[in-house]
Write an enzyme that holds these catalytic residues in place. Structure first.
Site, PDB file in Angstrom:
ATOM      1  N   CYS A  51      11.500   4.107  12.262  1.00  0.00           N
ATOM      2  CA  CYS A  51      10.677   5.319  12.091  1.00  0.00           C
ATOM      3  C   CYS A  51      11.538   6.479  11.606  1.00  0.00           C
ATOM      4  O   CYS A  51      11.112   7.275  10.773  1.00  0.00           O
ATOM      5  CB  CYS A  51      10.002   5.715  13.408  1.00  0.00           C
ATOM      6  SG  CYS A  51       8.822   4.501  13.997  1.00  0.00           S
TER       7      CYS A  51
ATOM      8  N   CYS B 284       2.134  -2.154   7.766  1.00  0.00           N
ATOM      9  CA  CYS B 284       3.151  -2.163   8.814  1.00  0.00           C
ATOM     10  C   CYS B 284       2.852  -1.143   9.901  1.00  0.00           C
ATOM     11  O   CYS B 284       3.565  -1.064  10.890  1.00  0.00           O
ATOM     12  CB  CYS B 284       4.520  -1.856   8.228  1.00  0.00           C
ATOM     13  SG  CYS B 284       4.898  -2.839   6.814  1.00  0.00           S
TER      14      CYS B 284
END
Lengths: 388, 145
Positions: B102, B33
């Protein structure tokens, strides 16, 4: 220092192009559809630009239709053929590395019940012409394969594809947005029926493109309205930009040998410099049959958006196929198609040069980029596991 | 696209590196990813006396890791466990919507490193009220806004 190395995204307008356009943004503001002298002046300018675009690809002016951009040309060509020939069949052949303007047009058609075969490409990005021929069926109505790829710079065997299409009597469209103005394109020699062009890829303004439609193929209008473009593309012509497109393509063709030699020399210098200085790299641009200005390199164990941000902080403009720049969780479909793993595709950077770049700029990239890769690798938990 | 704070933490990351013989190490994310965060903790008397990180990922991944280390350094374990991705986002003056995951990864990396410390020291995570010890891989779109 600002180094613009993103010319596959868009280019700087050449000065003589802007000069050619200026009258049509100031005094020559007529509508080409008007009968009076202001109108005639604009009409003649559009006509002259049409001739220049036609001659650049060895077409007749009557086969050139100006559009809003390359995307519109792709949509028109693909959906136009599909809808017009749906009684003959609903099968289309394309490739796995097309631009989204083509891929998403095809996805829209799939929802309508069309069937699309996406030809795979090899590790260098080339489709196989024999696989293409095997994929042709009695109900195949269109082959749409790009001339040259925007991410890796691979140039497909267009003449051979055109031969297969002609042999099986299938219409052949090519998205030539990255090719026109940069490498020779000849629609007659290459048996191309439909071809998409985007002006801002060859130092002309944004907001204008063209579709070449071979005489004998009459696609229905994509936009309904007035009688512009022979009644096939309604909407008042973007006169100034069309004039800019004509001026830019005329120069691009005239200067092509000189420009492409320079751009290729710069690109090869970049290629050599970066591959020598960056360990654990993978080059995604094929060594032969490539566009002169594109160089795509993956630096393993680092991520592309972080590379781009770091380059930007140093004044270098480039592009990446990482997921973080694609707006999705997956990296570029083109890089996955040539066999890169997700991890490696995330670390890709595309540098795309044109004739405005200099050796000094290339040397600056060669100096700065490997340092950036090294710095980000120091931060990367993947790098510490690598046998150096 | 990014705030000045994000760019500052990206260009000059705080506490980047490793801690030899760390008391707790957490690694979350997935290279597929494009995001992996590794967090190293030094813990003395229940206090995070030192923290370092290593991150493979985009600008936001690096900046959120850096900010998370700043937010937990010198804190008690129970306070570090209260770190939320929202706190990281706020401290960075915001993140673009597509980068929210994130910050989630940064929160998870801190938790994973603390859990590692607890396991190594045979401390029941329930002492700190931790029930779910699985965490997330940081590789889904569920956290995306």
């Amino acid at each position: 220092m600002i180094v613009y190395a993103d010319n596959a995204a868009t280019t700087k307008i050449d000065k003589q192009v802007l000069d050619a356009m200026m009258p049509f943004l100031t005094t020559a503001y007529g509508n080409p559809g008007s009968i009076h002298q202001k109108g005639r002046e604009a009409f003649l300018a559009v006509d002259s630009a049409r001739s220049k675009v036609a001659s650049a690809i060895n077409a007749n002016p009557s086969e050139i239709y100006f559009t809003g951009d390359g995307t519109e040309a792709d949509n028109w060509a693909i959906k136009g053929v599909a809808h017009k020939y749906s009684k003959k069949g609903k099968h289309i052949i394309s490739s796995s590395i097309e631009h989204h303007a083509v891929l998403h047009s095809l996805k829209a058609l799939e929802k309508e019940g069309y069937e699309v075969t996406y030809l795979p490409v090899d590790k260098k990005g080339f489709i196989s012409v024999s696989q293409l021929e095997e994929a042709v069926r009695p109900d195949t109505i269109l082959i749409t394969i790009m001339f040259a790829n925007n991410e890796t710079g691979v140039v497909e065997p267009i003449k051979e594809i055109g031969t297969v299409a002609k042999k099986h009597n299938v219409i052949f469209h090519t998205d030539a947005v990255q090719a026109v103005g940069h490498i020779p394109v000849d629609v007659k020699e290459m048996n191309i029926d439909l071809l998409s062009i985007s002006a801002h890829k060859f130092n002309a303004p944004k907001g204008v493109g063209a579709l070449y439609m071979r005489k004998g193929i009459y696609l229905p209008p994509f936009l309904d309205g007035g009688q512009q473009e022979g009644g096939r593309r309604a909407g008042t012509e973007n006169v100034a930009s069309i004039v800019g497109m004509g001026a830019a393509i005329e120069t691009a063709i005239k200067e092509m040998p000189k420009r492409s030699e320079k751009v290729r020399m710069l690109r090869d210098r970049l290629w050599k410099g970066l591959t020598e200085k960056i360990p654990h790299n993978i080059v995604n641009t094929p060594e032969k049959n490539n566009l002169p200005g594109i160089f795509n390199i993956s630096s393993k164990y680092v991520e592309g958006e972080a590379l781009l941000l770091s380059l930007d902080l140093k004044g270098i403009c480039a592009s990446s196929g990482s997921a973080c720049t694609s707006g999705s969780l997956d990296p570029s479909h083109v890089l996955l198609s040539i066999g890169l793993t997700h991890e490696v595709a995330h670390g890709s950077v595309r540098f795309s040069l044109d004739h405005n770049n200099t050796e000094e700029e290339i040397d600056y990239i060669i100096e700065v980029f490997p340092e950036i890769v090294a710095k980000l690798r120091d931060m990367s938990p993947l790098w510490e596991k690598v046998d150096k | 696209m990014y705030s000045e704070k994000v760019m500052d933490h990206f260009s000059n990351p705080r506490n980047m590196g490793e801690i030899p013989n760390a008391d707790g190490i957490g690694e979350v994310g997935n290279a597929k990813c494009g995001d992996i965060m590794k967090m190293y903790l030094k813990i003395d008397n229940g206090i995070i006396s030192d923290v370092k990180f290593k991150t493979f990922g985009c600008g936001a991944a690096i900046a959120t890791s850096s900010m998370a280390t700043e937010l937990i350094k010198g804190k008690k374990i129970e306070d570090a466990l209260k770190l939320t991705n929202k706190a990281v986002i706020e401290a960075l003056d915001g993140l673009p919507a597509v980068k929210i995951h994130c910050s989630v990864l940064a929160e998870e990396a801190v938790k994973a490193a603390i859990l590692d410390y607890l396991k190594k020291n045979n401390i029941d995570p329930m002492v700190y009220g931790i029930e779910n010890t699985e965490g997330c891989t940081g590789c889904c779109s569920a956290c995306e806004v």
